[in-house]
Design an enzyme around this catalytic site. Structure first.
Site, PDB file in Angstrom:
ATOM      1  N   GLU A  46       0.900  -1.293  -0.163  1.00 38.49           N
ATOM      2  CA  GLU A  46       0.014   0.021   0.036  1.00 38.49           C
ATOM      3  C   GLU A  46       0.850   1.368   0.190  1.00 38.49           C
ATOM      4  O   GLU A  46       0.600   2.399  -0.736  1.00 38.49           O
ATOM      5  CB  GLU A  46      -0.808   0.128   1.147  1.00 38.49           C
ATOM      6  N   ASP A  50       1.052   3.921  -3.175  1.00 42.58           N
ATOM      7  CA  ASP A  50       0.373   5.524  -2.882  1.00 42.58           C
ATOM      8  C   ASP A  50       1.341   6.011  -3.596  1.00 42.58           C
ATOM      9  O   ASP A  50       0.943   7.229  -3.969  1.00 42.58           O
ATOM     10  CB  ASP A  50       0.530   5.583  -1.185  1.00 42.58           C
ATOM     11  N   ASN A 119      -6.945   1.046   0.180  1.00 46.97           N
ATOM     12  CA  ASN A 119      -5.690   0.654   0.644  1.00 46.97           C
ATOM     13  C   ASN A 119      -5.242  -0.521  -0.371  1.00 46.97           C
ATOM     14  O   ASN A 119      -4.327  -0.841  -0.628  1.00 46.97           O
ATOM     15  CB  ASN A 119      -5.465   0.301   2.216  1.00 46.97           C
ATOM     16  N   GLU A 122      -4.345   0.614  -3.735  1.00 48.01           N
ATOM     17  CA  GLU A 122      -3.087   1.200  -3.488  1.00 48.01           C
ATOM     18  C   GLU A 122      -1.894  -0.060  -3.495  1.00 48.01           C
ATOM     19  O   GLU A 122      -0.712  -0.108  -4.288  1.00 48.01           O
ATOM     20  CB  GLU A 122      -2.691   2.028  -2.498  1.00 48.01           C
TER      21      GLU A 122
END
Length: 243
Positions: A46, A50, A119, A122
């Site tokens: 994650e 991101d 999440n 990502e």
């Protein structure tokens, strides 16, 4: 793999993405929520996803709006690079159906939770990046953005600050703005309304307008510009701290 969960076959997800993982364990890691208490989960992926998505969303907007200024691009990016924005992309893939979550999260409708979906999205993008760097990931992300944000434009964003602000405050605080009428002045044919805007108990703006709606939009614009800058700084600082 938790027996109480019955997620869909990840091959279906690979088909949706038009990408086949070479390392199936990496895919499994991206789809595993920390609530499963396994030896692996998707938190590290994650973090990676991101950072990569921030870059790719920036490129998408840079190409889509060749005449937009840096500040305008930053505001547009803030509307996509947040929990709600990534949840939208996750839902377009039906990502929740492929996740491994605990029975407790299952009972609490975890497959529909914005935090879990964003999440996981990502993490999934981070996993693809690890295998292919930007070769395949760029095409996948840009296609998802075109499908889900084809209608995003500067005019609609900046003429409806109330909607843009609400999306931003929900992403930042899980709250929506509160507009309070502070007073009216002037004759009936030329009224002036003063509106105060607060989020999470903090006043961020106050503005006057010829109508309540006009005053709300003006106060929303002031608050949006303050909070979008705050959101971007917080987002950048968090990334630096993780590094």
């Amino acid at each position: 793999m938790p027996k109480h969960n019955t997620p869909k076959d990840p091959k279906i997800l690979e088909k949706k993405l038009n990408y086949t993982f070479k390392d199936k364990k990496l895919l499994l890691e991206a789809l595993t929520h920390k609530s499963c208490k396994m030896a692996y989960n998707n938190e590290r992926l994650e973090f990676l996803g991101d950072a990569v998505l921030d870059l790719l969303v920036g490129e998408f907007l840079f190409q889509k709006f060749p005449n937009a200024k840096e500040g305008e691009l930053s505001k547009l990016r803030a509307c996509i690079v947040n929990e709600k924005g990534f949840m939208k992309l996750a839902k377009s893939l039906d990502l929740g159906a492929f996740l491994y979550i605990s029975q407790s999260e299952e009972n609490n409708k975890g497959r529909q939770k914005a935090s879990i979906l964003s999440n996981a999205f990502e993490a999934l993008m981070g996993a693809i990046y690890l295998e292919s760097e930007l070769t395949y990931l760029k095409d996948i992300v840009l296609e998802l953005l075109e499908q889900n944000y084809a209608k995003i434009d500067l005019a609609s964003l900046f003429t409806d600050y109330k909607t843009a602000l609400q999306e931003l405050t929900q992403a930042m605080y899980g709250e929506i703005p509160i507009y309070t009428l502070m007073g009216e002045s002037g004759p009936d044919h030329q009224k002036s309304f003063e509106i105060a805007l607060s989020v999470n108990g903090v006043e961020y703006a106050r503005a006057k307008g010829s109508s309540k709606k006009d005053a709300q939009q003006k106060s929303a614009q002031i608050a949006y510009e303050k909070l979008s800058a705050l959101y971007q700084n917080h987002h950048t600082n968090n990334r630096k701290e993780k590094l």
